[in-house]
Scaffold this motif. Sequence first.
Motif, PDB file in Angstrom:
ATOM      1  N   THR A 152       0.821  -1.509  -0.004  1.00 47.59           N
ATOM      2  CA  THR A 152      -0.005   0.479  -0.250  1.00 47.59           C
ATOM      3  C   THR A 152       0.697   1.364  -0.054  1.00 47.59           C
ATOM      4  O   THR A 152       0.294   2.213  -0.191  1.00 47.59           O
ATOM      5  CB  THR A 152      -0.903  -0.131   0.920  1.00 47.59           C
ATOM      6  N   THR A 153       2.565   0.860   0.578  1.00 41.00           N
ATOM      7  CA  THR A 153       2.779   2.037   0.757  1.00 41.00           C
ATOM      8  C   THR A 153       3.729   2.164  -1.210  1.00 41.00           C
ATOM      9  O   THR A 153       4.212   3.814  -1.024  1.00 41.00           O
ATOM     10  CB  THR A 153       3.983   2.342   1.790  1.00 41.00           C
ATOM     11  N   GLY A 154       3.473   1.702  -1.733  1.00 40.04           N
ATOM     12  CA  GLY A 154       4.309   1.946  -2.959  1.00 40.04           C
ATOM     13  C   GLY A 154       5.506   1.851  -2.692  1.00 40.04           C
ATOM     14  O   GLY A 154       6.159   1.501  -4.463  1.00 40.04           O
ATOM     15  N   LYS A 155       6.038   1.544  -2.088  1.00 42.51           N
ATOM     16  CA  LYS A 155       7.640   0.933  -1.494  1.00 42.51           C
ATOM     17  C   LYS A 155       7.146  -0.935  -2.135  1.00 42.51           C
ATOM     18  O   LYS A 155       7.200  -1.108  -0.796  1.00 42.51           O
ATOM     19  CB  LYS A 155       8.288   1.194  -0.804  1.00 42.51           C
ATOM     20  N   PRO A 156       8.168  -1.369  -2.954  1.00 41.22           N
ATOM     21  CA  PRO A 156       8.541  -3.153  -3.242  1.00 41.22           C
ATOM     22  C   PRO A 156       8.923  -3.170  -1.715  1.00 41.22           C
ATOM     23  O   PRO A 156       9.715  -3.516  -1.357  1.00 41.22           O
ATOM     24  CB  PRO A 156       9.112  -3.123  -4.406  1.00 41.22           C
ATOM     25  N   LYS A 157       8.026  -4.829  -1.139  1.00 41.33           N
ATOM     26  CA  LYS A 157       8.077  -5.699  -0.523  1.00 41.33           C
ATOM     27  C   LYS A 157       8.723  -6.707  -1.308  1.00 41.33           C
ATOM     28  O   LYS A 157       9.152  -7.233  -2.050  1.00 41.33           O
ATOM     29  CB  LYS A 157       6.923  -6.161   0.362  1.00 41.33           C
ATOM     30  N   ALA A 158      10.422  -6.916  -0.420  1.00 37.42           N
ATOM     31  CA  ALA A 158      10.274  -8.587  -1.009  1.00 37.42           C
ATOM     32  C   ALA A 158      10.423  -9.702  -0.453  1.00 37.42           C
ATOM     33  O   ALA A 158      10.621  -9.936   0.469  1.00 37.42           O
ATOM     34  CB  ALA A 158      12.153  -8.508  -0.912  1.00 37.42           C
ATOM     35  N   ALA A 159       9.307 -10.228  -1.575  1.00 33.85           N
ATOM     36  CA  ALA A 159       8.565 -11.460  -0.998  1.00 33.85           C
ATOM     37  C   ALA A 159       9.853 -13.036  -0.644  1.00 33.85           C
ATOM     38  O   ALA A 159      10.408 -12.719  -1.992  1.00 33.85           O
ATOM     39  CB  ALA A 159       7.484 -11.963  -1.087  1.00 33.85           C
ATOM     40  N   ILE A 160       9.723 -13.456   0.053  1.00 34.74           N
ATOM     41  CA  ILE A 160      10.701 -14.755   0.114  1.00 34.74           C
ATOM     42  C   ILE A 160      10.101 -16.246   0.363  1.00 34.74           C
ATOM     43  O   ILE A 160       8.976 -16.147   1.315  1.00 34.74           O
ATOM     44  CB  ILE A 160      11.536 -15.227   1.910  1.00 34.74           C
TER      45      ILE A 160
END
Length: 496
Positions: A152-160
């Motif tokens: 939601t913040t727009g900053k990509p999260k790195a899914a593991i």
Amino acid sequence: MNIATILDMAAEAFGDRVAVACGDSRYTYAELREAAYRAAAAIKASNAQYVALLDVTSPAAPIAIFAAAFAGVPYVPLNYRLTKPELNELIERVAPAYLITTPEYAKLLEPREGVQIVDREAFLSLPATDAPLPEIGDDPRAVAVQLFTSGTTGKPKAAILRHENLMSYIVGTVEFASAEEDDGIIVTVPPYHIAGISAVLSSTYACRRMVQLEGFEAKAWLAACREHKVSNAFLVPTMIQRIVEHLTEISEDANLPALRALAYGGGKMPLSTIQKAMSLLPHVDFTNAYGLTETSSTIAVLGPDDHRAAALSNDPAIRRRLGSVGKPGAVELEIRDDNGKVLGAEEAGLVFVRGPQVSGEYLQQGSQLDADGWFPTKDRGYLDAEGYLFLDGRSDDVIVRGGENISPGEIEDVLLSHPAVADAAVVAMPDEQWGEGVAAAIVLKPGASADVAELQELVKGKLRSSRVPQKIIFKDALPYNELGKILRRLIRQDFI
């Protein structure tokens, strides 16, 4: 188990069987393994900690997936639709990396220490090496895949995704060597999507031929299905919509006698689209597959029998199941309210899942599983009395347009850069073609003016076309709660 074991098993059982067909290129399973061996040696020699791929669908994708596993480093496919700043920010986060790409995308990359850029054609033609064959790692907790996903913040999260998660999904949903020699699946989903990775792993485990298309266009997809006698396919709802439109436009039968099974997922399927698709392809088994990156792909399935039963039934309770995503597979699933209470049938709430294939983990943020191993999907939905899952939408603010996650925040930032805009809120709106569309509510500064086309052009010029609001309304003020949080649910009502 390490996911590289899948390729070893396929190469040992059916080494001469075609694994990948892309244009004029062909790889048997034995050749695919040999290419992965050579690539793994090059990766280990580079001392890279990640294998990144910035490319459309090509043989480089399955080779890179397995080569990374042989080399014992995570595989990180990158979204080639991102802007130059977005791409370079992600690449900085995976350095030192062995990055496979093409000249077209290499132009977008800034020189960076620790990132070895390898041309795709060079990667596909690596020479044989005297280096010893790679030993497959035996740590099931090692990271196999890292996927960047927007929040939601727009900053990509790195899914593991760890080897044990992916292997649990594959072994739990696919029977080894279950494909016939002539079977083929057409792969059109991009490599950076979990469905693209799942297609490689599940097809390899089934020993099924993968027919690759760089991009999707309805006429070309139909032609490829006929030419390659494709038996299986996976599409997002938007792609099925395009196929339906094309066949309706030319008033022609689909003429796909070899196609037996078509799975879809990645977004909301309009009821009218699936009904039309079933009428155009009455001999095809349709499956709705619902899953997430964090769950290693599919967690619920509406199978072929469910599709036919729902389409033919006069019982409203059964007929509406055509709009569901089916029943949970090898996972547990429950619906909870906002306070964590487990809800009963027909009670809408938050969807939680649990099982070995569920990772629910992000780099830096760590595991998102609760004390009992349950993962919050951030989707809202409910179960009917028979356990069929119906989704109501996302619990967060992400817009899912044609299977692509879009952050409202990045669009709002662009709109707010216009000198006449005082406030802006971007929300999802229903869209027959894309599942969800982009809509915006705008508050102008006193005495200032701006029209819809002007604002749309502003977004198009700074972001991608998929981010352009298809509808914009102007309001005197936007609704906020007492804590200053925008009340998007109220704004969405303006676009229903």
